[in-house]
Design an enzyme around this catalytic site. Structure first.
Site, PDB file in Angstrom:
ATOM      1  N   SER A   7       0.961  -1.265  -0.009  1.00 36.59           N
ATOM      2  CA  SER A   7       0.012   0.115   0.012  1.00 36.59           C
ATOM      3  C   SER A   7       0.811   1.268   0.022  1.00 36.59           C
ATOM      4  CB  SER A   7      -0.850  -0.005   1.150  1.00 36.59           C
ATOM      5  OG  SER A   7      -1.450   1.254   1.546  1.00 36.59           O
ATOM      6  N   HIS A  32      -1.201  -1.344  -4.296  1.00 37.03           N
ATOM      7  CA  HIS A  32      -2.594  -0.947  -3.502  1.00 37.03           C
ATOM      8  C   HIS A  32      -2.579   0.538  -3.231  1.00 37.03           C
ATOM      9  CE1 HIS A  32      -6.122  -1.854  -1.191  1.00 37.03           C
ATOM     10  NE2 HIS A  32      -5.733  -1.024  -0.320  1.00 37.03           N
ATOM     11  N   ASP A  34      -4.647   3.597  -1.679  1.00 38.21           N
ATOM     12  CA  ASP A  34      -5.739   3.980  -0.901  1.00 38.21           C
ATOM     13  C   ASP A  34      -6.075   5.456  -1.194  1.00 38.21           C
ATOM     14  OD1 ASP A  34      -6.017   1.847   0.729  1.00 38.21           O
ATOM     15  OD2 ASP A  34      -4.091   2.044   1.559  1.00 38.21           O
ATOM     16  N   MET A  36      -8.689   8.447  -0.199  1.00 39.09           N
ATOM     17  CA  MET A  36      -9.520   8.920   1.025  1.00 39.09           C
ATOM     18  C   MET A  36      -9.937  10.383   0.725  1.00 39.09           C
ATOM     19  SD  MET A  36      -7.276   7.453   4.126  1.00 39.09           S
ATOM     20  CE  MET A  36      -6.334   5.818   4.236  1.00 39.09           C
ATOM     21  N   HIS A  65      -8.508   1.421  -4.041  1.00 34.11           N
ATOM     22  CA  HIS A  65      -9.477   1.234  -2.731  1.00 34.11           C
ATOM     23  C   HIS A  65      -9.905   2.499  -2.492  1.00 34.11           C
ATOM     24  CE1 HIS A  65      -9.678   0.018   1.766  1.00 34.11           C
ATOM     25  NE2 HIS A  65     -10.945  -0.025   1.172  1.00 34.11           N
ATOM     26  N   MET A  67     -11.921   4.832  -0.319  1.00 29.27           N
ATOM     27  CA  MET A  67     -12.671   4.928   0.898  1.00 29.27           C
ATOM     28  C   MET A  67     -13.255   6.531   0.803  1.00 29.27           C
ATOM     29  SD  MET A  67      -9.462   3.229   3.279  1.00 29.27           S
ATOM     30  CE  MET A  67      -8.247   3.371   2.171  1.00 29.27           C
ATOM     31  N   MET A 136     -11.525  -5.546   5.820  1.00 32.39           N
ATOM     32  CA  MET A 136     -10.735  -4.597   6.517  1.00 32.39           C
ATOM     33  C   MET A 136     -10.450  -5.168   7.722  1.00 32.39           C
ATOM     34  SD  MET A 136      -9.949  -1.960   4.481  1.00 32.39           S
ATOM     35  CE  MET A 136      -9.272  -0.901   5.675  1.00 32.39           C
ATOM     36  N   GLY A 143      -2.815   4.636   8.051  1.00 35.01           N
ATOM     37  CA  GLY A 143      -1.653   3.589   7.898  1.00 35.01           C
ATOM     38  C   GLY A 143      -1.144   3.335   9.375  1.00 35.01           C
ATOM     39  N   GLY A 144      -0.567   2.270   9.537  1.00 27.98           N
ATOM     40  CA  GLY A 144       0.333   1.804  10.801  1.00 27.98           C
ATOM     41  C   GLY A 144      -0.679   1.344  11.853  1.00 27.98           C
ATOM     42  N   ASP A 174      -6.806  -5.915   4.483  1.00 28.58           N
ATOM     43  CA  ASP A 174      -6.043  -4.685   4.523  1.00 28.58           C
ATOM     44  C   ASP A 174      -6.198  -4.130   5.937  1.00 28.58           C
ATOM     45  OD1 ASP A 174      -5.212  -2.258   4.161  1.00 28.58           O
ATOM     46  OD2 ASP A 174      -6.523  -1.431   2.769  1.00 28.58           O
ATOM     47  N   GLY A 176      -2.697  -3.686   8.982  1.00 25.26           N
ATOM     48  CA  GLY A 176      -1.897  -4.125  10.088  1.00 25.26           C
ATOM     49  C   GLY A 176      -1.213  -5.458   9.994  1.00 25.26           C
TER      50      GLY A 176
END
Length: 218
Positions: A7, A32, A34, A36, A65, A67, A136, A143-144, A174, A176
Site C-alpha cells: 500500500s 494498492h 488508498d 480517501m 481502494h 474510501m 478490513m 496507515g500503521g 487490508d 496491520g
C-alpha cells in the site's frame, strides 16, 4: 499463488515512482492505492490524476481502494486513470449492486470492502457480481494501525461464503498485516495481502517481501 499488494499510503511520496519500482522489483504482485476523501474516513489522500501518474510507472496491476462517499460519481474517472481493480465500501453507497455494475461497465474489476463492524450478510446479495472481497482488519483512514485479531473468524466466514457462492472471487485483507500475523491470516483463507508500513517502513523492502513469501509458502 498468494499475492502481496504493498500500500503506497506508507510510501515516501517525494519519490513515489522510485518506491513503486522498488517494491515491484522486490516481488509485489499489485500496487494498492488508498483513496480517501476526508468524509467517509478522516484523512485525505489522492485522486484520479495521481492514479494516472502512478499508472505510467507501475508494471503490475493497480488495486485502487476507494474510501470515499458516493463513489459512483468517481468510478469512471478512476477507471480512465488506469485502475485495474476498483473497490468500494459497502457502507459508502446506498445502491451497492448498481455501483458494482458501474465499475464493470467502466472496464475495471469490481471489489467490495467492508469495515470491521460490518457483517458479511450485508454484501451476500452481491457476492456473485464481484471479483474481489476486501475485509478490513483495521478501521479505515490511517496507515500503521494494529491488526484487529477478532477479524480472523470473519475472514474464515468470508472464505466459506466465497467458496459456497462464487469460488473465483479473490479474498483480500487490508490493515496491520506484518510478518508476525501474515501466517495466521493465510491460514484463514486469504488470497491478497495488503501491507503498507510493514513494507515501506522496513529497512529492506526486498527482504521483507521475501520473508512474507516464505511464510506464505510461495
Amino acid at each position: 499463488m498468494k499475492k502481496i499488494a504493498p500500500s503506497i499510503l506508507s510510501a515516501d511520496f517525494n519519490r513515489l515512482g522510485e518506491e513503486i519500482l522498488a517494491v515491484e522489483d522486490a516481488g509485489a504482485d499489485l500496487i494498492h492505492v488508498d483513496v480517501m476523501d476526508g468524509h467517509f474516513v478522516p484523512n485525505i489522500t489522492i485522486g484520479p490524476p495521481v492514479v494516472a501518474s502512478i499508472k505510467k510507472t507501475a508494471r503490475v496491476p493497480l488495486d485502487v481502494h476507494l474510501m470515499i462517499d458516493d463513489p459512483d460519481r468517481y468510478i469512471q474517472s478512476f477507471a480512465d486513470a488506469g485502475s485495474d481493480i476498483i473497490t468500494v465500501h459497502a457502507e459508502a453507497t446506498a445502491h451497492l449492486h448498481r455501483t458494482v455494475h458501474l465499475i464493470r461497465e467502466a472496464g475495471a474489476k469490481a471489489g467490495v470492502s467492508i469495515n470491521p463492524a460490518t457483517p458479511l450478510v450485508d454484501i451476500e446479495q452481491v457476492i456473485g457480481d464481484i471479483d474481489l472481497l476486501l475485509v478490513m482488519t483495521v478501521n479505515p483512514g490511517f496507515g500503521g494501525q494494529k491488526f484487529i485479531e477478532s477479524m480472523l473468524p470473519k475472514i474464515r466466514t468470508a472464505r466459506d461464503m466465497i467458496d459456497r457462492i462464487s469460488p473465483d472471487i479473490l479474498l483480500e485483507v487490508d490493515g496491520g498485516i506484518t510478518l508476525h500475523n501474515i501466517g495466521a491470516v493465510k491460514e484463514a483463507g486469504v488470497d491478497i495481502f495488503v501491507a503498507g508500513s510493514s513494507i515501506f517502513l522496513s529497512e529492506d523492502y526486498g527482504q521483507t517481501i521475501k520473508d512474507m513469501r516464505t511464510i506464505l509458502g510461495d
